[in-house]
Structures are given as structure tokens and as C-alpha cells.
Design a protein around this motif. Structure first.
Motif, mmCIF file in Angstrom:
data_model
loop_
_atom_site.group_PDB
_atom_site.id
_atom_site.type_symbol
_atom_site.label_atom_id
_atom_site.label_comp_id
_atom_site.label_asym_id
_atom_site.label_seq_id
_atom_site.Cartn_x
_atom_site.Cartn_y
_atom_site.Cartn_z
ATOM 1 N N VAL A 1 -5.928 7.992 -4.458
ATOM 2 C CA VAL A 1 -4.629 7.446 -4.161
ATOM 3 C C VAL A 1 -4.314 7.715 -2.646
ATOM 4 N N GLN A 2 -4.443 8.913 -2.027
ATOM 5 C CA GLN A 2 -4.033 9.145 -0.589
ATOM 6 C C GLN A 2 -5.243 8.534 0.217
ATOM 7 N N ALA A 3 -6.433 8.480 -0.328
ATOM 8 C CA ALA A 3 -7.367 7.843 0.796
ATOM 9 C C ALA A 3 -7.155 6.573 0.738
ATOM 10 N N LEU A 4 -6.691 5.803 -0.411
ATOM 11 C CA LEU A 4 -6.185 4.262 -0.371
ATOM 12 C C LEU A 4 -5.147 4.139 0.663
ATOM 13 N N LYS A 5 -4.056 4.976 0.540
ATOM 14 C CA LYS A 5 -2.791 4.707 1.317
ATOM 15 C C LYS A 5 -3.198 4.956 2.723
ATOM 16 N N ASP A 6 -4.165 5.839 3.069
ATOM 17 C CA ASP A 6 -4.386 5.924 4.369
ATOM 18 C C ASP A 6 -5.303 4.771 4.939
ATOM 19 N N PHE A 7 -6.180 4.150 4.045
ATOM 20 C CA PHE A 7 -7.048 2.992 4.437
ATOM 21 C C PHE A 7 -6.137 1.958 4.805
ATOM 22 N N PHE A 8 -5.157 1.538 3.575
ATOM 23 C CA PHE A 8 -4.265 0.445 3.861
ATOM 24 C C PHE A 8 -3.218 0.681 4.804
ATOM 25 N N GLY A 9 -2.809 1.785 5.315
ATOM 26 C CA GLY A 9 -2.333 1.934 6.395
ATOM 27 C C GLY A 9 -2.638 1.618 7.859
ATOM 28 N N HIS A 10 -3.895 1.304 7.959
ATOM 29 C CA HIS A 10 -4.668 0.650 9.189
ATOM 30 C C HIS A 10 -5.050 -0.769 9.105
ATOM 31 N N VAL A 11 -4.838 -1.302 7.904
ATOM 32 C CA VAL A 11 -5.196 -2.727 7.757
ATOM 33 C C VAL A 11 -4.121 -3.472 8.438
ATOM 34 N N PRO A 12 -4.493 -4.472 9.451
ATOM 35 C CA PRO A 12 -3.475 -5.360 9.843
ATOM 36 C C PRO A 12 -3.065 -6.296 9.156
ATOM 37 N N ALA A 13 -1.840 -6.910 9.277
ATOM 38 C CA ALA A 13 -1.215 -8.178 8.338
ATOM 39 C C ALA A 13 -2.049 -9.327 8.191
ATOM 40 N N ASN A 14 -2.631 -9.477 9.649
ATOM 41 C CA ASN A 14 -3.549 -10.834 9.633
ATOM 42 C C ASN A 14 -4.858 -10.597 9.537
ATOM 43 N N SER A 15 -5.565 -9.745 8.932
ATOM 44 C CA SER A 15 -6.873 -9.559 8.912
ATOM 45 C C SER A 15 -7.967 -10.519 8.213
ATOM 46 N N GLY A 16 -7.461 -11.463 7.641
ATOM 47 C CA GLY A 16 -7.981 -12.606 7.150
ATOM 48 C C GLY A 16 -9.024 -12.117 5.879
ATOM 49 N N ILE A 17 -8.811 -10.982 5.363
ATOM 50 C CA ILE A 17 -9.545 -10.363 4.380
ATOM 51 C C ILE A 17 -8.494 -10.416 3.094
ATOM 52 N N ALA A 18 -8.885 -10.722 1.800
ATOM 53 C CA ALA A 18 -8.566 -10.312 0.715
ATOM 54 C C ALA A 18 -9.220 -8.974 0.124
ATOM 55 N N TYR A 19 -8.160 -8.242 -0.327
ATOM 56 C CA TYR A 19 -8.506 -7.033 -0.974
ATOM 57 C C TYR A 19 -7.999 -6.648 -2.510
ATOM 58 N N VAL A 20 -9.128 -6.279 -3.203
ATOM 59 C CA VAL A 20 -8.729 -5.899 -4.624
ATOM 60 C C VAL A 20 -9.034 -4.520 -4.755
ATOM 61 N N VAL A 21 -8.047 -3.731 -5.622
ATOM 62 C CA VAL A 21 -8.112 -2.451 -5.660
ATOM 63 C C VAL A 21 -8.196 -2.133 -7.141
ATOM 64 N N ILE A 22 -9.161 -1.321 -7.655
ATOM 65 C CA ILE A 22 -9.406 -0.849 -8.963
ATOM 66 C C ILE A 22 -9.407 0.672 -9.076
ATOM 67 N N LEU A 23 -8.100 1.323 -9.603
ATOM 68 C CA LEU A 23 -7.950 2.589 -9.824
ATOM 69 C C LEU A 23 -8.267 3.037 -11.301
ATOM 70 N N HIS A 24 -9.148 4.044 -11.330
ATOM 71 C CA HIS A 24 -9.517 4.651 -12.715
ATOM 72 C C HIS A 24 -8.273 5.412 -13.304
ATOM 73 N N LEU A 25 -7.700 4.970 -14.012
ATOM 74 C CA LEU A 25 -6.628 5.590 -14.879
ATOM 75 C C LEU A 25 -6.394 5.302 -16.371
ATOM 76 N N SER A 26 -5.903 6.309 -17.004
ATOM 77 C CA SER A 26 -5.666 5.943 -18.491
ATOM 78 C C SER A 26 -5.013 4.759 -18.599
ATOM 79 N N PRO A 27 -5.133 4.046 -19.416
ATOM 80 C CA PRO A 27 -4.402 2.817 -19.987
ATOM 81 C C PRO A 27 -3.078 2.919 -20.366
ATOM 82 N N ASP A 28 -2.577 4.224 -20.479
ATOM 83 C CA ASP A 28 -1.141 4.420 -20.918
ATOM 84 C C ASP A 28 -0.356 4.931 -19.735
#
Length: 85
Positions: free
Chosen positions: A17-44
């Protein structure tokens, strides 16, 4: 359907999670890229990742709970035990 933009898919365990927060903290608003995030967590587990990323991300962040048209300059979070079709 052929996308006219880049689609970046990121996967991580709960410890990433922290690595994802660090990554997305540097992505500009107009990157022209779509991002999909899948986090391995318990379904509950009620993940707060969407809110956590929105707090640091310049992109619009949404939980992909239903079929959506993937658009650039958005980040889509796939919920635990979910899928992106």
C-alpha cells in the motif's frame, strides 16, 4: 475494442500500500494513462485503498464495483474478490 491510450495495471500485496501511495503521489493529473490496481486482500477485508490513494493522487480514483468504460487519467481499484471485465 482497441484502446487509444496506455493502460497500466499494478498488483500488490497488502504490504504494498505505501509503495502504491508513493507511486500515485507522483502521477500527474493529465498523464493520458489509465491505471488499474489489484491488491491481494482477504475478500472479507474492507479496503480503504480508494480513499487513501485519492488523498495523494491527482487523478480521479474509483473502486471498480461494476462494469465501467476505462478512461485515461483515472485510477481504478479492483476490490477484494472482484474482477475487472
Amino acid at each position: 475494442m482497441i484502446l487509444q491510450f496506455l493502460l497500466v495495471c499494478l498488483g500488490a500485496s497488502a504490504g504494498g500500500v505505501q509503495a502504491l501511495k508513493d507511486f500515485f503521489g507522483h502521477v500527474p493529473a493529465n498523464s493520458g494513462i489509465a491505471y488499474v490496481v489489484i491488491l491481494h486482500l482477504s475478500p472479507d477485508y474492507d479496503s480503504q485503498l480508494t480513499a487513501e490513494l485519492q488523498a495523494v493522487c491527482a487523478l480521479a480514483v474509483s473502486k471498480a464495483t461494476e462494469k465501467v468504460q476505462v478512461e485515461p487519467d483515472y485510477a481504478y481499484m479492483v476490490p477484494p474478490n472482484g474482477s475487472l471485465k
